[in-house]
Every structure is written in structure tokens, then in C-alpha cells.
Write an enzyme that holds these catalytic residues in place. Structure first.
Site, short mmCIF file in Angstrom:
data_model
loop_
_atom_site.label_atom_id
_atom_site.label_comp_id
_atom_site.label_asym_id
_atom_site.label_seq_id
_atom_site.Cartn_x
_atom_site.Cartn_y
_atom_site.Cartn_z
N GLY A 143 48.29 46.48 24.27
CA GLY A 143 46.92 46.42 23.78
C GLY A 143 45.93 46.39 24.92
N GLY A 177 42.77 44.83 27.26
CA GLY A 177 42.49 43.51 27.80
C GLY A 177 41.54 42.66 26.96
N PRO A 178 40.34 43.20 26.65
CG PRO A 178 38.30 44.22 27.04
CD PRO A 178 39.76 44.47 27.10
N GLY A 232 44.60 40.96 25.32
CA GLY A 232 44.68 40.07 26.49
C GLY A 232 43.91 38.79 26.26
CE LYS A 272 46.84 43.21 27.75
NZ LYS A 272 46.55 44.55 28.40
CB CYS A 301 47.12 42.89 45.01
SG CYS A 301 48.80 42.41 44.64
P1 NAD Z 1 42.09 44.06 35.17
O1 NAD Z 1 41.99 42.71 35.76
O2 NAD Z 1 40.98 44.54 34.33
O3 NAD Z 1 43.43 44.18 34.28
C1 NAD Z 1 44.61 43.44 34.50
C2 NAD Z 1 45.17 42.99 33.16
O4 NAD Z 1 44.23 42.12 32.53
C3 NAD Z 1 45.43 44.13 32.18
O5 NAD Z 1 46.59 43.85 31.42
C4 NAD Z 1 44.20 44.07 31.29
O6 NAD Z 1 44.42 44.60 30.01
C5 NAD Z 1 43.95 42.59 31.22
N1 NAD Z 1 42.57 42.21 30.87
C6 NAD Z 1 41.44 42.90 31.11
N2 NAD Z 1 40.38 42.24 30.60
C7 NAD Z 1 40.86 41.11 30.03
C8 NAD Z 1 40.26 40.01 29.35
N3 NAD Z 1 38.95 39.94 29.15
N4 NAD Z 1 41.05 39.01 28.90
C9 NAD Z 1 42.38 39.05 29.12
N5 NAD Z 1 43.00 40.06 29.73
C10 NAD Z 1 42.25 41.08 30.19
O7 NAD Z 1 42.35 45.06 36.33
P2 NAD Z 1 42.26 46.67 36.26
O8 NAD Z 1 41.05 47.16 35.53
O9 NAD Z 1 43.55 47.14 35.79
O10 NAD Z 1 42.03 46.95 37.78
C11 NAD Z 1 40.76 46.66 38.36
C12 NAD Z 1 40.92 46.09 39.73
O11 NAD Z 1 41.77 44.94 39.71
C13 NAD Z 1 41.61 47.00 40.71
O12 NAD Z 1 40.78 47.97 41.23
C14 NAD Z 1 42.09 46.01 41.73
O13 NAD Z 1 41.06 45.67 42.61
C15 NAD Z 1 42.44 44.81 40.92
N6 NAD Z 1 43.89 44.73 40.67
C16 NAD Z 1 44.59 43.78 41.33
C17 NAD Z 1 45.94 43.69 41.12
C18 NAD Z 1 46.77 42.68 41.80
O14 NAD Z 1 47.98 42.79 41.79
N7 NAD Z 1 46.20 41.65 42.38
C19 NAD Z 1 46.58 44.55 40.25
C20 NAD Z 1 45.83 45.52 39.57
C21 NAD Z 1 44.49 45.56 39.78
#
Ligand code: NAD
Length: 470
Positions: A201, A203-204, A207, A170, A279
Site C-alpha cells: 500500500g 505510505g500515507p 503506512g 508495509k 543511505c
Molecule cells: P519515504 O520515507 O517517503 O518512504 C519510505 C517508506 O515509508 C515507504 O514504505 C513509504 O510508503 C512509507 N511512508 C511514506 N509516507 C508515510 C507516512 N506518512 N506514514 C507512514 N509511512 C509512510 O521515502 P521515499 O519517498 O521512498 O524516498 C525519499 C527519500 O528518502 C530518498 O530520496 C532518500 O533521501 C530517503 N531514503 C532513505 C532510505 C534509507 O535507507 N535511509 C531509503 C529510501 C529512501
């Protein structure tokens, strides 16, 4: 604007179960470039079923054959390198040169490494009167972010398939086109149906359905610590394996004996590449008080070289951030830094471009260790320069966050830098500008995560042991 259809499930593009769609925006000019279907729990369930059905066959495929499939995938990726780079530049906004070299180059290197590891990894071990079998964990649910949209997928798909696992991905909602292109490449490489599946799709919905699916054996997540914490809790409640690659706030420690100009130059470049959306970026630069003013001047000069521009233009060194949401988040941090008393020496919260989600390359001086800009992940082109009095002070500051993903140490010789690196609470340290190694384990200490990706250590995450006693 192109409207894409379907989810890649069981070796074919199948109609999505629902009617909701995600609009993909080019962050450089804010135009809508495509839509893709927003998956539901029903799509996730279909993908998990297809993966489960493919699992026995793939797990029983000899490692040398799995290796040959991964080599075919690497070759297909290599042949489509330009298309991969252009797609990533269009939906993420990273400058085209960086997209070719890193955004496309790194996952090709990782796919190549797993083609080799699948063939050479010892899937059986002798321990005294036991034979230990290293068996695939099963169905993997992979949830990936947008910042390295192909690398983050391949860093999970490569080891999963090498181990004999099957996978449902996803991808992030901001970068689904790269993920769809990858599914086409998997198809073109002739991997067996159901071994790799893709559901786009939000995340909420999609995912969360994947993380909660009872027939997923291992959840591998890369993204924010907030979401990672929830996924870890869900996996824990179901007693299922979980790997978390989360945020970072890494320190770039410049010891007094270091070549200051080089350390500052590479340090600024490390944060500005990919507009700071990395990151493992070294967003805290630690400089001895005697050389502090000199370092600040150098950083100001180097940051000025990162002129924001159209990422499709090979001359642009800094692209936009991925979305309006991220731009607002990063600007908010810059404003907070100013309000907390840090000094802006380059950039600032103003927009460097009339359109596009750009943030100016920003350098803060007079940052103290407890400020929000020194503690929290900003995920933008922002470097904070902190002052230390002696090595113990530098170590306290370097280790003084909840994160521990990466870092750098600079000194006249590698031994001096290594001695300091040994005392850092972090998963990866570059010594005097060491090069990226796709075989070295990558992952976090403390709240930066659980588990490791890449190389043999990354492969081990997808295996479970069975001991036979004789
Ligand atoms: P996020 O954690 O919201 O999203 C990452 C993934 O998780 C996406 O595919 C998203 O759709 C999914 N996701 C979101 N909510 C979910 C849920 N409830 N259940 C399952 N999956 C879910 O991150 P973001 O909004 O894309 O970015 C926000 C912050 O995250 C950034 O500002 C940064 O600090 C951090 N980030 C870190 C990395 C890393 O490589 N460590 C990468 C991207 C973002």
C-alpha cells in the site's frame, strides 16, 4: 502485465479490503509490469489482529525452534536467489550482478545470522540477586523503503522473529513484488500462520495506519527523515517503542598518507553502486588541498567507467533510478550544484539514455561545505569532492551535517585512520576499505536515526527486560 491479488495475512493470501491498486513500473524501460492491491486501514487492522493472535505461541516457542524456522527461511531464500535478483532488477533497476551479489546476497546472510543468533543469544541474564528476562516486545509494525527492498525487510523480520516478536510489513510502493515474493518464501519455509504478515500500500494510507495502530508495540521504520520524524512523533505520543533508520550524507575522508588512487576508486564505486540509492553512501569525498586536483582527475576517470545500460545485461554497471520522481529530484540537485558554483567534472543533469529513469554518473569539484549538494541527501549517482586544509578542517567538514550514518577513512596504516574515525560523529566507519559485516550494528548518530539494526545489537531492539529479584 500481471495483476496480483491479496494481502498475506494469518498464513494465507486474503482478498484486499479495498479496490485501489498500485502499478509497478520497470524503471529501465518505463513499462508497466504489474499491479498490486493498495492496502487500507482495514487490511492493516486485519494483519495486526492476525499477528497479535500468533504472538503468544511464537513468543513461547523455544529459541532453538525459532532458530530452525529462520534457518528454513534462509534455505528457501538461497534456493530462490536468482528469482529474488530478477524481481529486484525488474522493479528497482539495479544491475543484475549487483542484485544477485548484494540485493539478494545480503538478506540471505542476515537471515543466516539471525538463525544462528536465535539459537545462541542469552535470553536470560544474572545480575547479583536478580534474574533478568529478555522478552519479546510484541507486535512489530515495519515500514520499509525501495532501495534495498529485500534487505530492508529481512533486517527487521530476522531480529523480530529471533526475539519472539511477530510482524506486519508495509513495503515501499515502488517495490512491492520483492515483498510479495518474500511472503511466498516465508510461506514455503513453513513459518507458523500470523507470525509474518504483509500489506502492500501507499505510505500515507497503509503506512500511516500501521504506524498509528494502537495494538502495534514497536514501529520500525527505514526511509526519509521527513517521514521518520512524523512516525517518531506518533510513536512518542502513544508511548510506544520506535526504531528509525533515516538518511545520510556520509564522508569519505582521504588522509594525506592514503593510497589516493585506491581511495578515490573505491569511493566512486561506493556511490555509483545501486545508482547512489544507498543511505550509507559516502557522497562527500574529502581530499587534502595538496592532492585535490589529482583526486578530481582520478574521480573523473573512474566515473566514466560507469556506463548506464539495461540492468538485465550483466555488462551494465549503472542502472536507472527507481522512479521518474527520484530522477527529477536528483537532477534538481545537480542543477542546484551548478547554480551554487560547483564544477561538473563528469556527468551532469542531461539524460544519458532516451528511455528509463537514468541519471549520468556525476562528479562535482569545488564543492564547499555549506552547499546544498554537500549538506542534503541526493540519493543518486553524484559524488561531491571537498577540499580540506588540515586534519582539524577535515573533521569539521566530516561532522558538519545533520546526519551521521556512515563514513570511510583512508590512511597509510589502520591506526592513523582509526584515530580519525574515533572522532567522527557517525554510526559506522569503514577503515581503508573494510568489508561489510552483517553482524556489526548499523544505524545513525544525530538525525540519521534512532536504534540499531543487524547482529546482536539489532536483536536487542526487539526485546524488553523483566527483572526478578531473589
Ligand atoms: P519515504 O520515507 O517517503 O518512504 C519510505 C517508506 O515509508 C515507504 O514504505 C513509504 O510508503 C512509507 N511512508 C511514506 N509516507 C508515510 C507516512 N506518512 N506514514 C507512514 N509511512 C509512510 O521515502 P521515499 O519517498 O521512498 O524516498 C525519499 C527519500 O528518502 C530518498 O530520496 C532518500 O533521501 C530517503 N531514503 C532513505 C532510505 C534509507 O535507507 N535511509 C531509503 C529510501 C529512501
Amino acid at each position: 502485465m500481471k495483476a496480483y491479488d491479496g494481502m498475506y495475512i494469518g498464513g494465507a493470501w486474503r482478498p484486499a479490503a479495498g479496490t485501489e491498486r498500485i502499478t509497478v513500473v520497470n524503471p529501465a524501460d518505463e513499462t508497466e509490469i504489474a499491479t498490486v492491491p493498495a492496502g487500507t486501514a482495514e487490511d492493516i487492522d486485519a494483519a495486526v489482529r492476525a499477528a497479535r493472535a500468533a504472538f503468544p505461541g511464537w513468543a513461547a516457542t523455544p529459541p532453538a525452534e525459532r532458530a530452525a524456522h529462520l534457518a528454513a527461511l534462509r534455505d528457501t531464500m538461497l534456493a530462490h536467489r536468482d528469482e529474488i535478483a530478477e524481481t529486484i532488477t525488474a522493479e528497482l533497476g539495479s544491475p543484475i550482478g549487483f542484485s544477485r551479489a548484494v540485493q539478494a546476497g545480503a538478506p540471505i546472510a542476515v537471515a543466516a545470522s539471525y538463525a544462528e543468533l536465535a539459537a545462541s543469544y542469552p535470553f536470560e541474564e544474572k545480575i547479583a540477586n536478580s534474574t533478568v528476562l529478555l522478552e519479546p516486545v510484541g507486535v512489530v509494525g515495519a515500514i520499509t523503503p525501495w532501495n534495498y527492498p529485500l534487505h530492508q525487510i529481512v533486517a527487521k523480520v530476522g531480529p523480530a522473529l529471533a526475539a519472539g516478536c511477530v510482524i506486519v510489513v508495509k513495503p515501499a510502493e515502488d517495490t512491492p513484488l520483492t515483498a510479495r515474493l518474500f511472503a511466498d518464501l516465508v510461506h514455503g519455509a513453513g513459518l507458523p500462520a500470523g507470525v509474518f504478515n504483509l500489506v502492500t500500500g501507499v505510505g500515507p494510507v497503509a503506512g500511516q495506519a500501521l504506524a498509528e495502530h494502537p495494538d502495534v508495540d514497536l514501529v520500525s521504520f527505514t526511509g526519509s527523515t521527513a517521514v521518520g520524524r512524523r512516525i517518531g512523533a506518533t510513536a512518542g505520543a502513544a508511548v510506544k517503542r520506535v526504531a528509525l533508520e533515516l538518511g545520510g550524507k556520509s564522508a569519505n575522508v582521504i588522509l594525506p598518507s592514503a593510497d589516493l588512487a585506491k581511495a578515490v576508486k573505491v569511493g566512486v564505486a561506493n556511490v555509483m553502486s545501486n545508482s547512489g540509492q544507498t543511505c550509507s553512501a559516502w557522497t562527500r569525498m574529502l581530499v587534502h588541498t595538496d592532492r585535490y586536483d589529482e583526486a578530481v582527475e582520478l574521480a573523473r576517470g573512474y566515473a566514466a567507467g560507469y556506463v548506464a545500460g539495461d540492468p538485465r545485461d550483466g555488462a551494465s554497471r549503472l542502472g536507472p533510478l527507481v522512479s521518474a520522481k527520484q530522477r527529477e529530484r536528483v537532477r534538481g540537485y545537480i542543477e542546484k550544484g551548478v547554480a551554487d558554483g560547483a564544477r561538473v567534472v563528469a556527468g551532469g543533469p542531461g539524460a544519458p539514455h532516451p528511455t528509463g529513469y537514468y541519471v549520468a554518473p556525476t562528479v562535482f569539484a569545488d564543492v564547499t561545505p555549506t552547499m546544498a549538494i554537500a549538506q542534503e541527501e541526493i540519493f543518486g549517482p553524484v559524488v561531491s569532492i571537498l577540499r580540506y586544509e588540515d586534519e582539524e578542517d577535515a573533521l569539521r567538514i566530516a561532522n558538519g551535517t545533520v546526519y551521521g550514518l556512515a563514513g570511510a577513512v583512508w590512511a597509510r596504516d589502520a591506526e592513523e585512520a582509526t584515530a580519525f574515525a574515533r572522532r567522527m560523529d557517525t554510526g559506522q566507519v569503514d577503515i581503508n576499505g573494510g568489508r561489510f559485516n552483517p553482524l556489526a550494528p548499523f544505524g545513525g548518530y544525530k538525525q540519521s536515526g534512532v536504534g540499531r539494526e543487524l547482529g546482536a545489537h539489532g536483536l536487542a531492539e526487539y526485546l524488553q527486560t523483566k527483572s526478578l529479584q531473589y
